[in-house]
Design a protein around this motif. Sequence first.
Motif, mmCIF file in Angstrom:
data_model
loop_
_atom_site.group_PDB
_atom_site.id
_atom_site.type_symbol
_atom_site.label_atom_id
_atom_site.label_comp_id
_atom_site.label_asym_id
_atom_site.label_seq_id
_atom_site.Cartn_x
_atom_site.Cartn_y
_atom_site.Cartn_z
ATOM 1 N N SER A 9 52.753 -44.530 67.916
ATOM 2 C CA SER A 9 52.445 -44.865 66.520
ATOM 3 C C SER A 9 53.544 -44.382 65.563
ATOM 4 O O SER A 9 53.796 -45.015 64.534
ATOM 5 C CB SER A 9 51.087 -44.305 66.110
ATOM 6 O OG SER A 9 51.069 -42.899 66.243
ATOM 7 N N GLU A 17 55.490 -46.720 62.851
ATOM 8 C CA GLU A 17 55.564 -46.344 61.435
ATOM 9 C C GLU A 17 57.007 -46.305 60.943
ATOM 10 O O GLU A 17 57.311 -46.777 59.850
ATOM 11 C CB GLU A 17 54.896 -44.982 61.196
ATOM 12 C CG GLU A 17 53.409 -45.000 61.341
ATOM 13 C CD GLU A 17 52.721 -45.961 60.382
ATOM 14 O OE1 GLU A 17 53.143 -46.090 59.215
ATOM 15 O OE2 GLU A 17 51.754 -46.607 60.823
ATOM 16 N N LEU A 43 58.281 -49.876 60.449
ATOM 17 C CA LEU A 43 57.695 -50.513 59.270
ATOM 18 C C LEU A 43 58.241 -49.938 57.971
ATOM 19 O O LEU A 43 58.329 -50.652 56.968
ATOM 20 C CB LEU A 43 56.167 -50.412 59.321
ATOM 21 C CG LEU A 43 55.502 -51.188 60.456
ATOM 22 C CD1 LEU A 43 54.000 -50.933 60.471
ATOM 23 C CD2 LEU A 43 55.800 -52.661 60.364
ATOM 24 N N GLU A 55 50.836 -55.846 63.834
ATOM 25 C CA GLU A 55 50.600 -54.776 62.856
ATOM 26 C C GLU A 55 50.925 -55.249 61.448
ATOM 27 O O GLU A 55 50.214 -54.929 60.498
ATOM 28 C CB GLU A 55 51.419 -53.538 63.216
ATOM 29 C CG GLU A 55 51.042 -52.307 62.437
ATOM 30 C CD GLU A 55 49.613 -51.824 62.696
ATOM 31 O OE1 GLU A 55 49.071 -51.132 61.800
ATOM 32 O OE2 GLU A 55 49.048 -52.109 63.752
ATOM 33 N N LEU A 56 51.996 -56.028 61.303
ATOM 34 C CA LEU A 56 52.314 -56.603 59.993
ATOM 35 C C LEU A 56 51.163 -57.473 59.497
ATOM 36 O O LEU A 56 50.741 -57.364 58.340
ATOM 37 C CB LEU A 56 53.593 -57.442 60.070
ATOM 38 C CG LEU A 56 54.898 -56.685 60.155
ATOM 39 C CD1 LEU A 56 56.050 -57.653 60.435
ATOM 40 C CD2 LEU A 56 55.163 -55.921 58.870
ATOM 41 N N LYS A 77 48.063 -57.384 60.324
ATOM 42 C CA LYS A 77 46.875 -56.577 60.061
ATOM 43 C C LYS A 77 46.981 -55.826 58.735
ATOM 44 O O LYS A 77 46.053 -55.824 57.934
ATOM 45 C CB LYS A 77 46.676 -55.580 61.211
ATOM 46 C CG LYS A 77 45.401 -54.757 61.098
ATOM 47 C CD LYS A 77 45.184 -53.957 62.367
ATOM 48 C CE LYS A 77 45.702 -52.557 62.167
ATOM 49 N NZ LYS A 77 45.447 -51.688 63.335
ATOM 50 N N ARG A 78 48.128 -55.218 58.503
ATOM 51 C CA ARG A 78 48.297 -54.396 57.300
ATOM 52 C C ARG A 78 48.553 -55.201 56.037
ATOM 53 O O ARG A 78 48.251 -54.738 54.941
ATOM 54 C CB ARG A 78 49.474 -53.438 57.484
ATOM 55 C CG ARG A 78 49.204 -52.352 58.459
ATOM 56 C CD ARG A 78 50.320 -51.364 58.424
ATOM 57 N NE ARG A 78 50.241 -50.441 59.527
ATOM 58 C CZ ARG A 78 50.946 -49.336 59.599
ATOM 59 N NH1 ARG A 78 51.798 -49.028 58.642
ATOM 60 N NH2 ARG A 78 50.829 -48.548 60.638
ATOM 61 N N PHE A 79 49.161 -56.351 56.204
ATOM 62 C CA PHE A 79 49.558 -57.144 55.051
ATOM 63 C C PHE A 79 48.988 -58.557 55.183
ATOM 64 O O PHE A 79 49.676 -59.484 55.603
ATOM 65 C CB PHE A 79 51.088 -57.195 54.938
ATOM 66 C CG PHE A 79 51.727 -55.838 54.891
ATOM 67 C CD1 PHE A 79 51.796 -55.126 53.709
ATOM 68 C CD2 PHE A 79 52.256 -55.262 56.042
ATOM 69 C CE1 PHE A 79 52.382 -53.869 53.666
ATOM 70 C CE2 PHE A 79 52.848 -54.012 56.008
ATOM 71 C CZ PHE A 79 52.912 -53.309 54.824
#
Length: 86
Positions: free
Chosen positions: A30, A34, A37, A61-62, A64-66
């Motif tokens: 992780s 991080e 990103l 992850e992109l 999901k987060r954005f």
Amino acid sequence: MTEHEIIHMAKQRFDNELHTGEYRKIHADSNHLENLLQFMDIRENKTYLDLGTGNGYIAFELAKRFPNIFATGLIIKPKVLWRADK
């Protein structure tokens, strides 16, 4: 060397490295994710391309987060091509 030969060599190399312990270790880290990103300048309503996406851990992850961006992962290995709508 032709383009097809170069692509074939890249596919073979990818096969040799994809399922190694080191590859899985990095993609489970992780802190590594991080750090990657943090280097990116993420802006809403933009499109991002993850070249050589592997298992797609950055593109996913992109997405999901954005939720207001469009993230695409691209890989040259036909057996791992798939699409996931989020």
